[in-house]
Design a protein around this motif. Structure first.
Motif, PDB file in Angstrom:
ATOM      1  N   ASP A   3       0.813  -1.273   0.105  1.00 56.12           N
ATOM      2  CA  ASP A   3       0.076  -0.171  -0.032  1.00 56.12           C
ATOM      3  C   ASP A   3       0.916   1.241  -0.018  1.00 56.12           C
ATOM      4  OD1 ASP A   3      -2.408  -1.547  -0.098  1.00 56.12           O
ATOM      5  OD2 ASP A   3      -2.952  -1.044   1.944  1.00 56.12           O
ATOM      6  N   ALA A   7       0.585   4.003  -2.847  1.00 58.40           N
ATOM      7  CA  ALA A   7       0.094   5.478  -2.581  1.00 58.40           C
ATOM      8  C   ALA A   7       1.147   6.346  -3.058  1.00 58.40           C
ATOM      9  CB  ALA A   7       0.094   5.474  -1.034  1.00 58.40           C
ATOM     10  N   VAL A  34      -7.205   3.095   1.069  1.00 57.27           N
ATOM     11  CA  VAL A  34      -5.865   3.314   1.421  1.00 57.27           C
ATOM     12  C   VAL A  34      -6.035   3.984   2.948  1.00 57.27           C
ATOM     13  CG1 VAL A  34      -3.595   4.170   1.021  1.00 57.27           C
ATOM     14  CG2 VAL A  34      -4.724   3.317  -0.804  1.00 57.27           C
ATOM     15  N   THR A  39      -1.836   6.909   3.255  1.00 47.71           N
ATOM     16  CA  THR A  39      -2.141   8.094   2.013  1.00 47.71           C
ATOM     17  C   THR A  39      -1.361   9.425   2.356  1.00 47.71           C
ATOM     18  OG1 THR A  39      -4.560   7.201   1.973  1.00 47.71           O
ATOM     19  CG2 THR A  39      -3.891   9.761   1.337  1.00 47.71           C
TER      20      THR A  39
END
Length: 121
Positions: A3, A7, A34, A39
């Protein structure tokens, strides 16, 4: 899944190639599931490589040329709204438009964003 890597790549791509600001990217990443911390880290990483001010300036100049038929006092508020929809913070947009077209900066007086896309949610 990575992730954090996703991101940052997503944010960098949207800023550099699609002309999106951090507020829109934040919203898009959150809609994709996310988490907030990932993020924010992704956006911060992208901002180390992509100059958000340069992105605003480039989009603004292109818009200005493409809408040359509209009188500047009417064109500037429309450009301001366009940049806000792209996800750039209203303070950054106001500062850049005032710097790029100081002669017509009075056209920006009283403009406020309709909604705060950057509000955590």
């Amino acid at each position: 899944l990575d992730d954090a890597g996703f991101a940052e790549r997503f944010a960098r791509s949207r800023m550099a190639h699609q002309g999106h600001g951090r507020l829109r990217i934040r919203q898009d990443l959150r809609q994709r599931g996310v988490d907030r911390g990932t993020t924010e880290a992704g956006i911060a990483g992208a901002l180390r490589e992509v100059d958000e001010t340069a992105a605003v300036d480039g989009l603004a100049r292109r818009y200005w040329r493409q809408h040359a038929g509209v009188e500047p006092p009417r064109r500037l508020p429309r450009l301001w709204a366009f940049l806000l929809r792209r996800g750039f913070a209203h303070g950054l947009v106001r500062d850049r438009l005032s710097a790029l077209w100081p002669r017509w900066k009075d056209a920006l007086e009283g403009l406020e964003p309709a909604e705060d896309l950057g509000r955590p949610g």
